[in-house]
Design a protein around this motif. Structure first.
Motif, short mmCIF file in Angstrom:
data_model
loop_
_atom_site.label_atom_id
_atom_site.label_comp_id
_atom_site.label_asym_id
_atom_site.label_seq_id
_atom_site.Cartn_x
_atom_site.Cartn_y
_atom_site.Cartn_z
N ALA A 12 11.75 -5.86 -4.86
CA ALA A 12 11.45 -6.06 -3.44
C ALA A 12 9.98 -5.77 -3.22
CB ALA A 12 12.34 -5.18 -2.59
N THR A 13 9.16 -6.68 -3.74
CA THR A 13 7.69 -6.58 -3.71
C THR A 13 7.23 -5.20 -4.16
OG1 THR A 13 7.69 -6.01 -1.35
CG2 THR A 13 7.40 -8.31 -1.94
N ILE A 14 7.60 -4.86 -5.38
CA ILE A 14 7.27 -3.56 -5.94
C ILE A 14 5.80 -3.49 -6.34
CG2 ILE A 14 7.60 -2.13 -8.00
CD1 ILE A 14 10.54 -2.93 -7.87
N GLY A 15 5.15 -2.43 -5.94
CA GLY A 15 3.83 -2.11 -6.46
C GLY A 15 4.04 -1.02 -7.49
N LEU A 16 3.75 -1.29 -8.74
CA LEU A 16 4.04 -0.35 -9.80
C LEU A 16 3.11 0.85 -9.73
CD1 LEU A 16 5.68 0.25 -12.37
CD2 LEU A 16 3.80 -0.77 -13.66
N LYS A 60 5.00 -8.90 -11.27
CA LYS A 60 4.21 -9.97 -10.63
C LYS A 60 4.55 -10.03 -9.15
CE LYS A 60 4.02 -13.82 -12.88
NZ LYS A 60 4.43 -15.15 -13.42
N ALA A 61 5.82 -9.76 -8.83
CA ALA A 61 6.24 -9.75 -7.44
C ALA A 61 5.75 -8.51 -6.71
CB ALA A 61 7.76 -9.83 -7.35
N ALA A 62 5.14 -7.60 -7.48
CA ALA A 62 4.70 -6.34 -6.90
C ALA A 62 3.53 -6.56 -5.96
CB ALA A 62 4.31 -5.38 -8.01
N GLY A 63 3.48 -5.71 -4.98
CA GLY A 63 2.36 -5.70 -4.06
C GLY A 63 2.01 -4.26 -3.75
N ASP A 64 1.47 -4.05 -2.59
CA ASP A 64 1.12 -2.70 -2.18
C ASP A 64 2.19 -2.10 -1.28
OD1 ASP A 64 -1.30 -2.91 -3.53
OD2 ASP A 64 -2.28 -3.86 -1.81
N THR A 65 3.38 -2.69 -1.29
CA THR A 65 4.41 -2.25 -0.34
C THR A 65 5.36 -1.22 -0.91
OG1 THR A 65 5.92 -4.02 -0.97
CG2 THR A 65 4.33 -4.50 0.79
#
Length: 405
Positions: free
Chosen positions: A22-26, A188-193
């Motif tokens: 779910a838009t993971i930011g690692l 890749k689906a990661a963001g800052d969320t």
């Protein structure tokens, strides 16, 4: 069969990665020392371990507790009064029908026995005191038995190729072929969320496990954290805990209390209707009705919490005129019904009581409406017929409606 096996190995990983993606930011992290003492591992390595898991067989005891924060007393009395006013429920249905029986899992605590032998054979038994409810999938057949009512439900299992929506899946939405590719897609689906870390270790059902913890960074989400205990030896998820920002009991706390990865006995998946039991055959039309109902999903192809984006479905306008606002954990779906909301003061008192127990009246620049709430998913129905829904707080829904005016 080889393709079926290859696909089945990803069933559990995708269920977990779907939440994690779910838009993971690692946020790189190492497992803290603890009990048990396990080798250090990064979050990416643990995601790869989940994806590499090839668990085909298992049996055990599973415990699930659910607390959606619904006012169940008001809900029950409201629905009971409504059903009574309508002359009771639908006739001719079976108490063993899975679509009816398994709704019990959305509240309270339940113990289940689970067994699986690849994609063709599974058994789930819901224990309720001295009564049992069993759901058995064995090849082409699905059986369900309710010992309390002594009713049996039977229908043919749909072939994969005929499953609802199977023919609509575009080739570019197929699952990655390797654990590394799947982990890369998650990242890749990661963001800052979102942050994702490995936060220590635990013993779950007698097994050593790593704790994968996922937390939204965005303000306005109703999700506080998602914690997944992952078997350190084979990568199988053993426990799942979803916490709300409201605190209190977890919204969902589900996990194995006992587990065995050896092959269950073939007799676990055989079923014969007891003598004198009422047997109801599932109609073919039922699957068609469910598929049609799925098309009415208010999110269309868009999934809340960034899940749609994680699987290649971008934000914007989905099916049925649904517009998706925001991103990540604070994604909100907006639907214009085109009709004013019904006036609840004109509804029967049972319905009024039900709506009052579930909803809060709100006002803003958008006008006025009612927020229907749980500990996770909330929905704003405006008086002019617009619907805003998401895993977000009441204030976030009102702010979205104000900005959308």
């Amino acid at each position: 069969m080889a393709e079926t096996r290859k696909a089945s190995r990803f069933i559990v990983p995708v269920a977990v990665a779907g939440v994690a993606a779910a838009t993971i930011g690692l946020v790189p992290a190492l497992a803290a020392s603890g009990d048990p003492d396990l080798p250090e591992i990064t979050a990416q390595q643990l995601i790869e371990k989940i994806a590499a898991s090839d668990t085909q067989t298992l049996s055990g005891t599973f415990r699930i507790s659910t607390d959606l924060g619904l006012p169940l007393e008001g809900l029950t009395s409201g629905l009971g009064g409504l059903a009574g006013g309508m002359g009771g429920g639908a006739g001719g249905s079976s108490s063993a029908d899975p679509s009816e029986k398994l709704t019990e899992l959305v509240s309270g605590s339940h113990t289940l026995r689970i067994a699986a032998d690849g994609p063709e054979r599974q058994r789930l038994t819901l224990l309720d005191g001295s009564d049992e409810y069993s759901l058995i999938h064995n090849g082409d057949d699905v059986w369900a038995y309710d010992s309390k009512s002594k009713e049996v439900f039977h229908e043919k299992a749909p072939a994969d190729a005929d499953a609802p929506g199977a023919h609509e899946r575009p080739k570019d939405k197929e699952l990655p072929g390797t654990p590394k590719q799947l982990a890369d897609e998650v990242l890749k689906a990661a963001g800052d969320t979102t942050s994702i870390t490995v936060d220590g270790t635990a013993k779950v059902a007698g097994r050593d496990a790593y704790q994968l913890v996922i937390k939204p960074k965005q303000a306005g989400s109703t999700v506080a954290s998602v914690k997944i205990a992952v078997d350190a030896a084979n990568g199988t998820p053993l426990k799942f805990t979803l916490n709300s920002v409201e605190g209190g009991k977890p919204v969902v706390d589900a996990g194995f209390t006992k587990i065995d990865f050896s092959k269950p006995a073939a007799s676990d998946f055989t079923f014969k209707a007891p003598e004198g039991a009422k047997v109801t055959e599932g109609a073919a039309e039922k699957a068609a009705e469910e598929a049609e109902g799925a098309k009415g999903n208010p999110f269309g192809d868009e999934l809340p919490g960034g899940l749609g984006e994680a699987f290649g479905l971008g934000a914007g306008t989905g099916k049925d005129g649904v517009n998706v606002i925001g991103e990540g954990w604070t994604t909100i779906a907006r639907l214009d019904t085109g009709a004013p909301a019904p006036k609840t003061d004109e509804a029967p008192k049972e319905v009024q009581g039900l709506l009052d127990s579930l909803g809060d009246k709100v006002d803003g620049e958008f006008g006025s409406g009612t927020v229907f709430k749980t500990k996770i998913v909330n929905a704003l129905l405006t008086d002019d017929g617009k619907v805003y829904v998401g895993a977000v707080t009441k204030d976030a829904l009102v702010n979205a409606a104000n900005a959308d005016k």
